[in-house]
Scaffold this motif. Sequence first.
Motif, PDB file in Angstrom:
ATOM      1  N   ALA A  67       0.829  -1.207   0.000  1.00  0.00           N
ATOM      2  CA  ALA A  67       0.000   0.000   0.000  1.00  0.00           C
ATOM      3  C   ALA A  67       0.864   1.257   0.000  1.00  0.00           C
ATOM      4  O   ALA A  67       0.601   2.202  -0.752  1.00  0.00           O
ATOM      5  CB  ALA A  67      -0.933  -0.002   1.197  1.00  0.00           C
ATOM      6  N   VAL A  68       1.886   1.274   0.815  1.00  0.00           N
ATOM      7  CA  VAL A  68       2.775   2.439   0.883  1.00  0.00           C
ATOM      8  C   VAL A  68       3.518   2.613  -0.442  1.00  0.00           C
ATOM      9  O   VAL A  68       3.610   3.722  -0.973  1.00  0.00           O
ATOM     10  CB  VAL A  68       3.763   2.304   2.060  1.00  0.00           C
ATOM     11  CG1 VAL A  68       4.861   3.349   1.992  1.00  0.00           C
ATOM     12  CG2 VAL A  68       3.014   2.398   3.372  1.00  0.00           C
ATOM     13  N   LEU A  69       4.032   1.534  -0.988  1.00  0.00           N
ATOM     14  CA  LEU A  69       4.747   1.627  -2.252  1.00  0.00           C
ATOM     15  C   LEU A  69       3.812   2.033  -3.387  1.00  0.00           C
ATOM     16  O   LEU A  69       4.182   2.834  -4.249  1.00  0.00           O
ATOM     17  CB  LEU A  69       5.428   0.290  -2.567  1.00  0.00           C
ATOM     18  CG  LEU A  69       6.633   0.340  -3.475  1.00  0.00           C
ATOM     19  CD1 LEU A  69       7.691   1.281  -2.948  1.00  0.00           C
ATOM     20  CD2 LEU A  69       7.213  -1.046  -3.642  1.00  0.00           C
ATOM     21  N   GLY A  70       2.590   1.503  -3.393  1.00  0.00           N
ATOM     22  CA  GLY A  70       1.613   1.889  -4.405  1.00  0.00           C
ATOM     23  C   GLY A  70       1.254   3.360  -4.314  1.00  0.00           C
ATOM     24  O   GLY A  70       1.121   4.050  -5.326  1.00  0.00           O
ATOM     25  N   GLU A  71       1.092   3.853  -3.099  1.00  0.00           N
ATOM     26  CA  GLU A  71       0.799   5.277  -2.902  1.00  0.00           C
ATOM     27  C   GLU A  71       1.981   6.130  -3.360  1.00  0.00           C
ATOM     28  O   GLU A  71       1.799   7.193  -3.955  1.00  0.00           O
ATOM     29  CB  GLU A  71       0.473   5.544  -1.434  1.00  0.00           C
ATOM     30  CG  GLU A  71       0.060   6.944  -1.128  1.00  0.00           C
ATOM     31  CD  GLU A  71      -1.245   7.362  -1.781  1.00  0.00           C
ATOM     32  OE1 GLU A  71      -1.467   8.585  -1.895  1.00  0.00           O
ATOM     33  OE2 GLU A  71      -2.036   6.498  -2.196  1.00  0.00           O
ATOM     34  N   PHE A  72       3.178   5.666  -3.098  1.00  0.00           N
ATOM     35  CA  PHE A  72       4.368   6.382  -3.557  1.00  0.00           C
ATOM     36  C   PHE A  72       4.388   6.456  -5.085  1.00  0.00           C
ATOM     37  O   PHE A  72       4.665   7.512  -5.655  1.00  0.00           O
ATOM     38  CB  PHE A  72       5.623   5.673  -3.037  1.00  0.00           C
ATOM     39  CG  PHE A  72       6.896   6.242  -3.592  1.00  0.00           C
ATOM     40  CD1 PHE A  72       7.392   7.451  -3.133  1.00  0.00           C
ATOM     41  CD2 PHE A  72       7.591   5.569  -4.582  1.00  0.00           C
ATOM     42  CE1 PHE A  72       8.556   7.977  -3.656  1.00  0.00           C
ATOM     43  CE2 PHE A  72       8.760   6.087  -5.107  1.00  0.00           C
ATOM     44  CZ  PHE A  72       9.246   7.292  -4.638  1.00  0.00           C
TER      45      PHE A  72
END
Length: 83
Positions: A67-72
């Motif tokens: 989720a964090v990487l996708g948001e990044f």
Amino acid sequence: LFTFFYERLPLSRKIKNAAQGMKGAFFLWLVISLWNLSHPILYESPDYRNVVFWLLYTLSGFLVFGAVLGEFYRRAGEEAAEA
């Protein structure tokens, strides 16, 4: 280490948001977990409570990571489009 590996996967170019990042992280977790599960099942009797705990623990970590990487990636794509 996971981010470095994740960047090398072809699906990292397809990730446009947090949901897609979680989906990719889930499949990465699944491959790693199946590999880890295959050895104790074949060579010893596993402690199922311990195994289930660690599977859920690592799954939550992978999903948050995705989720964090996708948001990044989503924010980086928006900034690139604005420039």
